[in-house]
Design a protein around this motif. Structure first.
Motif, short mmCIF file in Angstrom:
data_model
loop_
_atom_site.label_atom_id
_atom_site.label_comp_id
_atom_site.label_asym_id
_atom_site.label_seq_id
_atom_site.Cartn_x
_atom_site.Cartn_y
_atom_site.Cartn_z
N CYS A 177 1.95 40.24 37.61
CA CYS A 177 1.92 39.75 36.20
C CYS A 177 3.56 39.03 35.19
CB CYS A 177 1.64 40.88 35.34
SG CYS A 177 0.10 41.34 35.93
N GLU A 210 -1.44 31.63 34.65
CA GLU A 210 -2.42 32.59 34.60
C GLU A 210 -2.48 34.17 34.90
OE1 GLU A 210 -2.10 31.57 39.13
OE2 GLU A 210 -2.98 30.96 37.46
N TYR A 211 -0.50 34.47 34.68
CA TYR A 211 -0.22 35.82 34.30
C TYR A 211 0.34 35.99 33.75
CZ TYR A 211 -0.52 35.68 39.71
OH TYR A 211 -2.03 35.76 40.87
N SER A 246 -6.69 37.62 30.64
CA SER A 246 -6.17 36.63 31.98
C SER A 246 -6.74 36.58 32.64
CB SER A 246 -4.42 36.96 31.87
OG SER A 246 -4.33 38.78 32.55
N ARG A 298 -2.67 42.69 26.88
CA ARG A 298 -3.93 41.78 27.02
C ARG A 298 -4.90 43.01 27.05
NH1 ARG A 298 -1.43 36.86 30.57
NH2 ARG A 298 0.04 36.58 28.95
N ASP A 349 -8.08 41.74 32.89
CA ASP A 349 -7.62 40.43 33.72
C ASP A 349 -8.82 40.40 34.79
OD1 ASP A 349 -5.08 38.70 34.64
OD2 ASP A 349 -4.63 40.62 35.49
N GLY A 382 -5.96 29.24 31.29
CA GLY A 382 -5.06 30.89 31.68
C GLY A 382 -5.48 31.58 30.68
N LEU A 383 -5.88 31.95 29.26
CA LEU A 383 -5.88 33.08 28.72
C LEU A 383 -7.36 32.62 27.89
CD1 LEU A 383 -2.22 33.58 27.69
CD2 LEU A 383 -4.04 34.73 29.05
#
Length: 199
Positions: free
Chosen positions: A12, A18-19, A66, A126, A129, A144-145
């Motif tokens: 992460c 995406e991380y 994410s 967040r 995931d 990505g988010l």
């Protein structure tokens, strides 16, 4: 489990859309008291923060999602299932494993029911995931988010731990505005698909 959680945190911290891009604030302290709990029900620590899994039948939260993919593809999840980036699934810090949640992308209105079988995310507060495929179906894999609502539906059906089966969860009908409640039975949209070992 701690080594798996450490690996999750390391991934992460990878600088990719995406991380996550930074670690959580460290809070040191004694482990929470949880006598008799085993496996994924036990409190665990990542980056100096304690997380306490528990039953949350009315869980209905909004926040940032994410996604994760290649770094964990075909590796075991926190509950021992096999992660497939090309199947919808999710990681959550404290919901029971495995469980089913409805995720709504508040940026575009898309909804998806996913199987939660992993722990994370551990960054920037967040709340969930998702696998790459789940993020794609919800329309935010390129971004990505996403801003999402996560609603607990109930426990997920058990999978045979000796098999390489993956849960594929279809899109549910639009949710009502009534207060969320756990399901006595999992949604009828579940289809289990078998995948041959990659070796």
């Amino acid at each position: 489990m701690l080594s798996a959680a450490a690996a999750l945190l390391a991934a992460c911290a990878t600088v990719r859309p995406e991380y996550a891009t930074q670690a959580p604030v460290h809070r040191r302290g004694k482990p929470p008291s949880a006598p008799g709990l085993k496996g994924t029900d036990k409190p665990y620590q990542v980056g100096g923060v304690w997380y306490v899994p528990k039953a949350q039948p009315h869980y209905n939260e909004t926040g940032v999602a994410s996604w994760y993919g290649d770094a964990f593809h075909l590796k075991p999840t926190a509950d021992g299932e096999i992660f497939d980036k090309d199947r919808p699934s999710a990681a959550h810090t404290t919901l029971p494993l495995p469980s089913l949640v409805e995720v709504t992308n508040l940026d575009n209105g898309k909804k998806l029911v996913v199987r939660v079988n992993d722990r994370g995310p551990f960054v920037d507060n967040r709340i969930i995931d998702l696998s790459h495929e789940a993020a794609r179906q919800l329309g935010y894999d390129r971004k990505g988010l996403a801003h999402v609502r996560v609603r607990y539906l109930g426990p997920a059906p058990a999978l045979d731990p000796e098999s390489r089966r993956y849960a594929y969860l279809g899109t549910p009908a639009p949710a009502s505005t009534a207060a969320p409640a756990p399901l006595d039975k999992p949604p009828a949209t579940i289809v289990e698909a078998s995948l041959a070992p990659p070796f």
